[in-house]
Design a protein around this motif. Structure first.
Motif, PDB file in Angstrom:
ATOM      1  N   TYR A  90      46.145  28.321 -47.260  1.00 47.16           N
ATOM      2  CA  TYR A  90      45.738  27.004 -47.754  1.00 47.16           C
ATOM      3  C   TYR A  90      46.029  26.953 -49.246  1.00 47.16           C
ATOM      4  O   TYR A  90      45.581  27.820 -50.009  1.00 47.16           O
ATOM      5  CB  TYR A  90      44.252  26.761 -47.495  1.00 47.16           C
ATOM      6  N   ALA A  94      45.344  21.948 -54.124  1.00 43.35           N
ATOM      7  CA  ALA A  94      45.091  20.601 -53.610  1.00 43.35           C
ATOM      8  C   ALA A  94      43.634  20.204 -53.820  1.00 43.35           C
ATOM      9  O   ALA A  94      43.343  19.109 -54.309  1.00 43.35           O
ATOM     10  CB  ALA A  94      45.441  20.538 -52.125  1.00 43.35           C
ATOM     11  N   PHE A  95      42.736  21.056 -53.453  1.00 45.88           N
ATOM     12  CA  PHE A  95      41.300  20.900 -53.730  1.00 45.88           C
ATOM     13  C   PHE A  95      40.605  22.186 -53.329  1.00 45.88           C
ATOM     14  O   PHE A  95      40.804  22.681 -52.214  1.00 45.88           O
ATOM     15  CB  PHE A  95      40.670  19.735 -52.968  1.00 45.88           C
ATOM     16  N   GLY A 315      48.601  22.357 -48.184  1.00 46.88           N
ATOM     17  CA  GLY A 315      47.347  22.014 -48.851  1.00 46.88           C
ATOM     18  C   GLY A 315      47.010  20.560 -48.635  1.00 46.88           C
ATOM     19  O   GLY A 315      46.029  20.212 -47.983  1.00 46.88           O
ATOM     20  N   ARG A 316      47.880  19.684 -49.153  1.00 49.70           N
ATOM     21  CA  ARG A 316      47.663  18.244 -49.030  1.00 49.70           C
ATOM     22  C   ARG A 316      47.499  17.812 -47.575  1.00 49.70           C
ATOM     23  O   ARG A 316      46.634  16.985 -47.251  1.00 49.70           O
ATOM     24  CB  ARG A 316      48.863  17.516 -49.646  1.00 49.70           C
ATOM     25  N   GLY A 320      44.071  16.287 -47.699  1.00 49.94           N
ATOM     26  CA  GLY A 320      44.325  14.945 -48.213  1.00 49.94           C
ATOM     27  C   GLY A 320      43.810  13.818 -47.345  1.00 49.94           C
ATOM     28  O   GLY A 320      43.044  12.957 -47.810  1.00 49.94           O
ATOM     29  N   ALA A 420      43.269  15.341 -51.665  1.00 51.14           N
ATOM     30  CA  ALA A 420      44.118  16.318 -52.358  1.00 51.14           C
ATOM     31  C   ALA A 420      44.567  15.768 -53.703  1.00 51.14           C
ATOM     32  O   ALA A 420      44.947  14.597 -53.811  1.00 51.14           O
ATOM     33  CB  ALA A 420      45.342  16.662 -51.516  1.00 51.14           C
ATOM     34  N   TYR A 421      44.546  16.622 -54.720  1.00 49.79           N
ATOM     35  CA  TYR A 421      45.053  16.304 -56.052  1.00 49.79           C
ATOM     36  C   TYR A 421      44.342  15.121 -56.700  1.00 49.79           C
ATOM     37  O   TYR A 421      44.937  14.394 -57.494  1.00 49.79           O
ATOM     38  CB  TYR A 421      46.569  16.064 -56.004  1.00 49.79           C
ATOM     39  N   SER A 424      41.066  17.736 -58.185  1.00 51.77           N
ATOM     40  CA  SER A 424      41.792  18.805 -58.882  1.00 51.77           C
ATOM     41  C   SER A 424      42.395  18.333 -60.200  1.00 51.77           C
ATOM     42  O   SER A 424      42.489  19.100 -61.161  1.00 51.77           O
ATOM     43  CB  SER A 424      42.923  19.342 -57.998  1.00 51.77           C
TER      44      SER A 424
END
Length: 474
Positions: A90, A94-95, A315-316, A320, A420-421, A424
């Motif tokens: 992971y 992304a978070f 990740g996303r 996300g 996601a993002y 972060s």
């Protein structure tokens, strides 16, 4: 009416219902109650806003867990069909929170970190060092020391020189450190320029032509164990073509490296895209895994080499789509904008957040969806631009969407696909405090990261600890 407004983009022109929840964009649990209030994870967003304030990041825990287990199953199944296996990391950038670390480990993933802070959080959350990886194009001595001391499963070397730095740390600590070499494959992923990370003229990795020398340098150090090559072509990528081409290029080098010793794996990174609006069409994860692995298997057959152990780093695509950000609307204003020979009206709706909690619109020109979340409305749709409260004209949250014409101050607005993002990349621009992150599941809400307070924000300013000079009082 939107049909007569020349400013309405084509992707919104056929949108008849400004209250609809496209399942491609929203978490699976998102639905409206009879009074129009949005419910996520079984919790009404009006209750979340009342208890936790806005802006507020909301994360559907079940959605995160489902996506995590889905991607693991997809890549392992595809790899085993090709006579190999796969490991899924992971991408913590992304978070990352302690809860997310634990959710990922429970789902069978490892955690990819790219700073000392992310590494420290993952370890503090209970992740074993062997389940972690560390990226970074300019790792500090302290970061390398912490990684090797923790027995990290892999450190991704971003340059040949870094091999000796890691080896020196490992020698001092009496360890053997497993490493991968990040390779700049030259694949031009179809994404935003800032999200394409394998083009020749950028900061990551070593060129394909330089791989043999870099690997020879790694192999000269007994403190290092080479796992294989690593590629990351970018982020928010739809389709498998870019990943397939990167695999072809890396496997040709991989074959040559086998003559000098084992190269047990190939890491193709992450960057799988998601839908931010109904116009986006991301690849199905099962199909994506099958296509990528099928290409790897076919190329290996052509080269006459076994299919290596595969690794990916999404990740996303995991976190996300599970995220929704809640805002409270404030001021609204209609602006007449020239469009060709005519003009149209764009309604600006200001909210209590902005680029400090969603930097992606300003950074990448990203498109988002917005919905009225706190009530029902039968008002006709109007074109809106949702903007923040910061002192920047580029402080835009949602560039273009439709909302009911009666949207106004006090309404709750919800922006999906923000897991996601967002947290972060959150900042304290204009000295705003960063929002809380709340997980929802089965009708309950749990705070993952509490809201930052003004006291915490001001507490870092050492000037406030000094007495006020007499002249400053005047």
């Amino acid at each position: 009416m939107t049909s007569s407004n020349p400013l309405v983009p084509e992707r919104l022109a056929g949108e008849a219902d400004p209250t609809g929840l496209d399942p491609k964009v929203w978490p699976g649990s998102a639905r409206r109650d009879a009074d129009g209030v949005l419910r996520i994870g079984g919790v009404r967003v009006t209750e979340l806003a009342a208890h936790h304030g806005t802006p507020l990041y909301v994360l559907d825990e079940s959605e995160v867990r489902r996506r995590a287990t889905t991607v693991v199953a997809a890549f392992r199944s595809a790899a085993r069909a090709a006579g190999s296996d796969a490991t899924v990391y992971y991408a913590g950038k992304a978070f990352l929170s302690a809860a997310v670390v634990r959710w990922m480990l429970e789902a069978g993933l490892r955690i990819d970190t790219c700073t000392g802070g992310e590494l420290a959080l993952a370890l503090a959350a209970g992740a074993p060092g062997a389940a972690l990886g560390l990226h970074g194009n300019n790792k500090s001595d302290d970061e390398l020391e912490a990684a090797v001391a923790a027995g990290l499963g892999a450190i991704v070397l971003d340059s040949a020189a870094e091999a000796d730095r890691v080896a020196d740390v490992a020698a001092r600590l009496g360890r053997t450190q497993r490493v991968r070499l990040r390779v700049n494959s030259g694949v031009h992923a179809s994404t935003h320029e800032y999200l394409a990370t394998a083009r020749e003229d950028q900061k990551f990795g070593v060129a394909l032509a330089d791989v043999p020398a870099a690997v020879a340098r790694i192999r000269r150090r007994p403190e290092l164990q080479l796992l294989g090559l690593h590629s990351h072509i970018g982020s928010q990528i739809f389709g498998s073509d870019g990943f397939a081409e990167a695999a072809r290029r890396l496997l040709a080098v991989h074959r040559d490296l086998l003559e000098g010793g084992p190269v047990p794996e190939l890491n193709l990174g992450g960057g799988f895209g998601i839908a931010y609006t109904s116009a986006d069409d991301p690849a199905d994860l099962d199909d994506l895994a099958e296509r990528i692995v099928a290409t790897v298997a076919a190329v290996c057959a052509e080269l006459g080499i076994p299919v290596p152990h595969l690794a990916v780093e999404p990740g996303r695509s995991i976190v996300g789509p599970a995220g929704v950000t809640l805002y409270t609307a404030g001021a609204t204003k209609d602006v007449e904008v020239q469009a060709g020979a005519g003009s149209g009206i764009r309604r600006y709706v200001a909210v209590d957040g902005g680029m400090s909690d969603n930097a992606r619109t300003a950074l990448y020109g990203a498109d988002y969806t917005v919905r009225l979340a706190s009530r029902a409305s039968e008002a006709e749709p109007v074109l809106v631009r949702v903007v923040g409260k910061h002192c920047e004209s580029g402080d835009v949250v949602v560039r273009e969407d439709l909302l009911p014409a009666d949207v106004g101050a006090g309404d709750l607005l919800a922006v999906p696909a923000t897991g996601a993002y967002h947290h972060s990349l959150a900042s304290n621009y204009n000295l705003v405090t960063r929002p809380a992150v709340v997980a929802v599941d089965d009708g309950a809400a749990t705070v993952l990261i509490r809201r930052e307070t003004l006291a915490e924000l001001l507490g870092r300013d050492t000037g406030l600890e000094q007495p006020i000079l007499e002249g400053a009082r005047r």
